[in-house]
Structure formats: structure tokens, C-alpha cells
Write an enzyme that holds these catalytic residues in place. Structure first.
Site, PDB file in Angstrom:
ATOM      1  N   CYS A  28      -6.595   4.698  -2.800  1.00  0.00           N
ATOM      2  CA  CYS A  28      -6.900   3.264  -2.733  1.00  0.00           C
ATOM      3  C   CYS A  28      -8.147   2.836  -3.499  1.00  0.00           C
ATOM      4  O   CYS A  28      -8.076   2.038  -4.427  1.00  0.00           O
ATOM      5  CB  CYS A  28      -7.030   2.834  -1.274  1.00  0.00           C
ATOM      6  SG  CYS A  28      -5.570   3.171  -0.283  1.00  0.00           S
TER       7      CYS A  28
ATOM      8  N   GLU B 186       0.833  -1.208   0.000  1.00  0.00           N
ATOM      9  CA  GLU B 186       0.000   0.000   0.000  1.00  0.00           C
ATOM     10  C   GLU B 186       0.867   1.258   0.000  1.00  0.00           C
ATOM     11  O   GLU B 186       1.863   1.348   0.715  1.00  0.00           O
ATOM     12  CB  GLU B 186      -0.928  -0.003   1.212  1.00  0.00           C
ATOM     13  CG  GLU B 186      -1.935  -1.149   1.176  1.00  0.00           C
ATOM     14  CD  GLU B 186      -3.124  -0.912   2.084  1.00  0.00           C
ATOM     15  OE1 GLU B 186      -3.730   0.170   2.001  1.00  0.00           O
ATOM     16  OE2 GLU B 186      -3.434  -1.807   2.878  1.00  0.00           O
ATOM     17  N   ASP B 187       0.460   2.196  -0.835  1.00  0.00           N
ATOM     18  CA  ASP B 187       0.991   3.564  -0.793  1.00  0.00           C
ATOM     19  C   ASP B 187       2.493   3.644  -1.097  1.00  0.00           C
ATOM     20  O   ASP B 187       3.253   4.265  -0.353  1.00  0.00           O
ATOM     21  CB  ASP B 187       0.695   4.196   0.570  1.00  0.00           C
ATOM     22  CG  ASP B 187      -0.785   4.215   0.916  1.00  0.00           C
ATOM     23  OD1 ASP B 187      -1.577   3.697   0.118  1.00  0.00           O
ATOM     24  OD2 ASP B 187      -1.152   4.740   1.979  1.00  0.00           O
TER      25      ASP B 187
ATOM     26  N   ASP C 140       0.014  -0.151  -4.685  1.00  0.00           N
ATOM     27  CA  ASP C 140      -1.387   0.036  -5.100  1.00  0.00           C
ATOM     28  C   ASP C 140      -1.699   1.450  -5.564  1.00  0.00           C
ATOM     29  O   ASP C 140      -2.795   1.725  -6.037  1.00  0.00           O
ATOM     30  CB  ASP C 140      -2.349  -0.419  -4.002  1.00  0.00           C
ATOM     31  CG  ASP C 140      -2.438   0.516  -2.810  1.00  0.00           C
ATOM     32  OD1 ASP C 140      -1.509   1.332  -2.608  1.00  0.00           O
ATOM     33  OD2 ASP C 140      -3.422   0.418  -2.053  1.00  0.00           O
ATOM     34  N   HIS C 141      -0.775   2.353  -5.425  1.00  0.00           N
ATOM     35  CA  HIS C 141      -0.746   3.697  -6.032  1.00  0.00           C
ATOM     36  C   HIS C 141       0.482   4.372  -5.462  1.00  0.00           C
ATOM     37  O   HIS C 141       1.332   3.691  -4.881  1.00  0.00           O
ATOM     38  CB  HIS C 141      -2.028   4.513  -5.758  1.00  0.00           C
ATOM     39  CG  HIS C 141      -2.422   4.550  -4.326  1.00  0.00           C
ATOM     40  ND1 HIS C 141      -1.704   5.214  -3.371  1.00  0.00           N
ATOM     41  CD2 HIS C 141      -3.457   3.969  -3.668  1.00  0.00           C
ATOM     42  CE1 HIS C 141      -2.279   5.063  -2.190  1.00  0.00           C
ATOM     43  NE2 HIS C 141      -3.333   4.301  -2.339  1.00  0.00           N
TER      44      HIS C 141
END
Length: 616
Positions: free
Chosen positions: A76, A36-37, A243-244
Site C-alpha cells: 500500500c 485494495e489488494d 491499489d496493487h
């Protein structure tokens, strides 16, 4: 039925089952390990200023490094909605983060794991979903914190997603007291981005984030070790990606490269190297986007990609090196992130990135409660207010140009806008046209305010877009008037301001705010509109124009319109403008009395977040 006949049927059934079993074994397993992130800028495998990630690096040695992998949305739920559907969010009504209500999947398209299940795959997700779509019961065999590939049937191929939250934004919500604990990596070993102030806090935040990335890398290694222990590496593609973008200030939630450009590595088993056009142990500069991930998995599994998906496979049969080399474009979008609204679109083609801000008088640094829990955000804003930042560092807190153009190879943090440079005039025109074609072809639903989409489009956003394509094109044409000299578009603005279509008036007012004092001949008309326009949002936009261009205090007009609203989503957009008016560089003091608001509005969670800030 005779015993002899029964025997023949049994043999036939066994042969069918055996054929399915062999067929299943020949199909690859596919595993996604998602952090994540994380943008690519903080991993040494992708960037000299990044930290070592030995487990990801090992995957790359036995696979392919994708140097040009991009999320389409910078947060997200928006990013994951593009992944699970293979479709762009502004077309499907899933472009808003923490969506008020989920949208249905487009006709003829299911969440892509459903197609894998139909083809005999076991699908498991551990454990984050976070979709802005209504999820059917046919997507996952298992989706939980205990989900695994281990529960599949004998010889059954599987698709497994493993989410790692160690690097999530929330992990950077440390306190000043926490900073007494030293980081594992040296804070002075990494350069602070040129758009950030080089302070002790920013250096510590950089190091702390990289600590988390290394923890994530170790957790990824544990998943790979379990696959190896189960004897699965020879039959399994392993994708790693973020995820980004990352969560250092100005990345997550923004469509700059730090918000969209993600790390991606695909481990390729030897027996399946014929399905990958890029060399094992090497890298490719081919552009891949999140809308391509689902179609790629389907293609690798031998499943037909639905025609209604926007993405295209980048691995598998028929994806040649020549086709891969032609992939050189990606699109991005940013709308609402929690309670903060914006409307920005981007296209990157090759090394050039074009960003179109449809409300350029909005500032990137507009208050977002969750985001400003990070100490670095607060310090960045404080230094801006104290006048202690250079030009590149102040841009985050000031109105943006409607068009920005960057050479992201020379300027990876997008600090030097080339849009006004005559040398790049052709590049600007080409990318402007490229983005315009994409926005109109979807069409982009965000040219209607969100509350209109919720009431009129949510049952079938894609069909709504098709039915209203001409209207959306008109709104876009009015928005694009801001890109031309005022004297050349004055008459068209006047016509739009007098239109019977409320959203033509809406976009004309936004264009006027962008023109500022050049549009002063419309001041009197705006004075009337802020009091009498039938659409409450247009009253807000008229008051905004008079505040931005004329310096007129918008408090009375804005609060009166807000108090008349009975729709929480409409009111949230109004509160976004009110928050902007209270921010530098506008500096008005628009007071909001929560007790005057409609109870339905006042009790909305995202409205509460705005009120928490405005009444603090």
C-alpha cells in the site's frame, strides 16, 4: 471612484468570473475508485479464472480496459507514494512500507492534487492516504471518510478519490471456525494457482476472496450510481484500479505478476472521447504504471506535468494511438514490508519479465507476522516443512536464483525460470541491461541500508542520491559480481572485502553468501570480520556468509552484534537475518534474549514484531 468607473470594474470582474466558470465547466471531472489488494488475475474481465464484476464490466463497455496496468510497488504505502508523487520510490526514499519517518517531496514536485487545486479543481479523498512522504496542507480540499464531490463550488471541476477496503488483506484473516460458513461462489469453480497447494483451505480462500471482490464491485456500482444521480457522468472520467496486487499467498508484498499487475478500466464520457486514443468499449495493451497516474490526471485537466515527475500521461491531448502503442515497459521494486526486508527489482517488457534478487539466499516465505495471520500462508509453510509440495510450490520457501526470466503470457504465475535457457540468452541480457540502466539512473537508494538513509539522506533523498551516485554505482557493481563465475571476480571481491568503505564490504559479503562454497577462500577473512568489523551490520553479514556457505552456527556473532546496536532500524535488519537463519532451509536456532537489547531497540514496534516470533 465614480459610479461609472465602479460599474465598469464590476462588469470586468463579472466577465472574468464568467470566463473562469465556462472554462471550469469545459474541464473534465475525474474520479478514481480504488479497490485494495486486487491483482487482475481474479476478475473475469481480465482473466478466465476470475469472478464476474458486472459494474466494472459496465464501465469497460463505455470506456477502455487497460490489460497492462501495473503498480510499481507491491504494498500500500509504497504503491500510493508512487501514485501521489509520480516518482519512483527508490529514487525518493519512499520504498519501505510503514516507513520509519516520512520523506520530503522532491524539490520542484508537489503531490499532484495540489496542482489541480491551483488550477481551480476541488480535490477530495475518501479516505485512505498512506503516503511515505510528508504531506502538505495544499493537497486536498477534503480528505476524510465523509469527503465527497458535493462540497465543491458552483461549476467547479473536481478530482475525487474513493477507496474501497472490502478486499484488503485483513479481510482474509478468517479462522477455521469461520470456514463453516459457505462462500457465495463455488470453491470448485476456480483453479488453484500452480504455485499453491490444491487443498480445501486454498480452494476456500480462493472463493472467499472472490466473494469480497464481488462485494467491492457492488460498492463501486453505488459510487457510479451517485454520480449518475447528480448528473455528472457526461462530464466525468471514472478510473477503476486495484491499489496493487492481490492477497492470496505470494502476491501482496512480492513483485511477481500477482503482486504488481492490476486491473484498470477508464470510463470515458462521449464529449471527451477525443482525449483517448484507444477505442471506447475496447482495450489497449499499452503499458501504464502507477507513476503515470498523476501525470495523466494533470494532462487531462490541462495542467502542465512537472519535469521532476518520472511518469508520463497515457490519456489526453497529444497522446496518440501511435504513442500509446509504444508503451511496453514497467518497473517494480520490493524492499521492506513491515518487519520483513528484501531487495528485489523487476522489469517487464512486452511478454517477458526479468526479476533481479540482490540477496537471493533470502526466501520469499520469510516470516512476516501480519502476512502469516492468513491461514493459507500457515498451511503452505506446514506442507513445505512436511515435504508435501511439488517443485513450483516449494520455490517460495527456498533460496531464489539471482536472476529470473519468465514468459508471463505462457507462464502467468512465473513458475518456469528461463534465465538459464540458451534460447533466451539475448532476452536475458537485454532485460538485465534495461534494469541496470534504470537502477543506476535513478539512482537506487536501497544500496545503502535503511538506517543510513534515515540518518544521512532523509532531509533530501533525491539530492543525496545525486551526490552519491558514483558510490551507489560501485555498490551495484559489487552486487552484480554474483552474476559472473567466481573465478572471474575473485580479485574484485577480495578488494571490496578489504575496502575502507563499509558498504563496499557489505555488498561483497552479500555476494560471497550468494556464491556459497565457491567463496570458501574468504572464510578466514569473514571469521575476522564477524568479530571486528567497525560496522555491526557487516559482522552480521559475515556471520551470515559463514552460515550459508560453511554451515557454521551464527548465533554467537549475530546476537553479540545485535545487542550492541543502539539503532532500532539497524537492529531490525539484523533481526531479519536472524529470522532467516532460523528458517528452512538453513535451520539454525539463533536465540534472542530481549532483555539484552538496548531499550531503544527493544521498544521499537517493528522490532517487537520480530521478537514476538523469535521468542515464541
Amino acid at each position: 471612484m465614480s459610479c461609472k468607473t465602479m460599474g465598469k470594474w464590476m462588469v470586468l470582474v463579472c466577465l472574468v468570473c464568467l470566463q473562469w466558470s465556462v472554462s471550469a465547466q469545459e474541464r473534465p471531472n475525474i474520479v478514481w475508485i480504488v479497490s485494495e489488494d486486487n491483482s487482475k488475475h481474479y476478475l473475469k474481465l481480465f482473466d478466465d479464472n476470475g469472478v464476474e464484476t458486472p459494474h466494472i464490466e459496465k464501465l469497460a463497455q463505455q470506456g477502455v480496459k487497460f490489460t497492462r496496468a501495473f503498480s510499481n510497488g507491491a504494498v500500500c504505502s509504497v504503491a500510493r507514494s508512487a501514485i501521489i508523487s509520480g516518482c519512483y520510490g527508490p529514487r525518493t526514499g519512499t520504498q519501505f512500507h510503514r516507513h520509519q519517518e516520512p520523506a520530503p517531496m522532491p524539490d520542484g514536485v508537489e503531490m499532484f492534487p495540489a496542482y489541480l487545486r491551483k488550477a481551480g479543481y476541488y480535490t477530495a479523498n475518501n479516505a485512505k492516504e498512506d503516503y511515505n512522504f510528508v504531506k502538505g496542507d495544499n493537497v486536498w480540499d477534503e480528505s476524510s471518510k465523509k469527503a465527497s464531490w458535493k462540497n465543491r463550488g458552483a461549476n467547479q471541476p473536481f478530482f475525487y478519490v474513493h477507496n474501497i477496503g472490502t478486499t484488503h488483506e485483513s479481510r482474509l484473516h478468517f479462522s477455521k471456525e469461520d470456514m463453516q460458513q459457505p462462500t457465495k461462489v463455488n470453491p470448485d469453480a476456480y483453479q488453484v494457482q500452480p504455485n499453491h497447494p490444491d487443498t480445501e483451505l486454498f480452494r476456500y480462500t480462493n472463493a472467499y476472496y472472490r466473494d469480497k471482490i464481488q462485494q467491492m464491485d457492488a460498492q463501486l456500482g453505488e459510487v457510479v450510481e451517485k454520480l449518475e444521480a447528480d448528473g455528472l457522468l457526461d462530464d466525468t472520467f471514472i478510473f477503476y484500479y486495484g491499489d496493487h496486487g492481490g492477497v492470496l499467498p505470494g502476491s501482496k508484498g512480492y513483485i511477481y505478476e500477482t503482486g504488481l499487475h492490476v486491473p484498470m478500466v477508464v470510463y470515458v464520457p462521449k464529449k471527451y472521447q477525443h482525449l483517448v486514443a484507444a477505442p471506447t468499449g475496447g482495450e489497449t495493451d499499452a503499458f501504464v504504471s502507477f507513476v503515470d497516474l498523476g501525470p495523466t490526471v494533470l494532462h487531462l485537466a490541462g495542467v502542465e506535468v512537472p519535469a521532476g515527475m518520472d511518469g508520463k500521461p497515457f490519456l489526453g491531448k497529444a497522446v496518440s494511438a501511435k504513442k500509446l502503442a509504444k508503451r511496453n515497459i514497467t518497473y517494480g521494486y520490493a524492499d521492506r514490508f513491515d518487519e520483513k526486508y528484501d531487495l528485489v527489482r523487476s522489469v517487464r517488457k512486452g511478454k517477458y519479465k526479468y526479476i533481479r534478487s540482490y540477496q537471493p539466499f533470502t526466501i520469499d516465505g520469510l516470516q512476516n507476522n501480519y502476512r502469516y495471520k492468513q491461514l493459507a500462508y500457515e498451511e503452505w509453510r506446514s506442507l513445505y516443512l512436511d515435504g508435501k509440495l511439488d517443485h513450483a510450490q516449494t520455490a517460495f520457501f527456498e533460496p531464489r536464483p539471482a536472476e529470473m526470466l519468465f514468459d508471463v503470457e505462457e507462464d502467468p504465475y512465473e513458475t518456469k525460470n528461463l534465465a538459464k535457457d540458451p534460447q533466451f540468452a539475448k532476452t536475458l541480457r537485454d532485460l538485465r541491461d534495461e534494469l541496470h540502466e534504470w537502477v543506476t539512473s535513478m539512482p537506487d537508494l536501497s544500496f545503502y541500508p535503511e538506517h543510513v538513509l534515515l540518518s544521512d539522506a532523509l532531509t533530501d533523498p533525491v539530492t543525496f542520491g545525486k551526490q552519491n551516485k558514483k558510490q551507489i554505482q560501485r555498490y551495484l557493481a559489487i552486487a552484480d559480481l554474483m552474476l559472473q563465475p567466481f573465478d572471474q571476480v575473485q580479485s574484485r571481491l577480495a578488494k571490496a572485502l578489504a575496502s575502507e568503505d563499509p558498504w563496499e564490504r557489505y555488498w561483497a559479503l552479500i555476494a560471497c553468501s550468494t556464491f556459497g562454497t565457491d567463496a570458501e577462500l574468504f572464510y578466514d577473512q569473514a571469521e575476522t570480520m564477524q568479530q571486528t568489523d567497525p560496522e555491526l551490520l557487516n559482522r552480521i553479514r559475515a556471520a551470515e556468509f559463514l552460515a550459508v556457505a560453511k554451515g557454521q552456527n551464527p548465533e554467537k556473532a549475530m546476537t553479540e552484534a545485535l545487542c550492541k546496536s543502539e539503532n532500532p532500524t539497524e537492529a531490525l535488519l539484523m533481526l531479519n537475518t536472524i529470522t532467516l537463519m532460523n528458517s528452512a532451509p538453513y535451520g539454525f536456532a539463533v536465540r534472542v534474549e530481549a532483555s539484552r537489547l538496548n531499550p531503544v531497540v527493544r521498544d521499537d514496534n517493528q522490532v517487537k514484531w520480530r521478537l514476538e516470533y523469535l521468542t515464541h
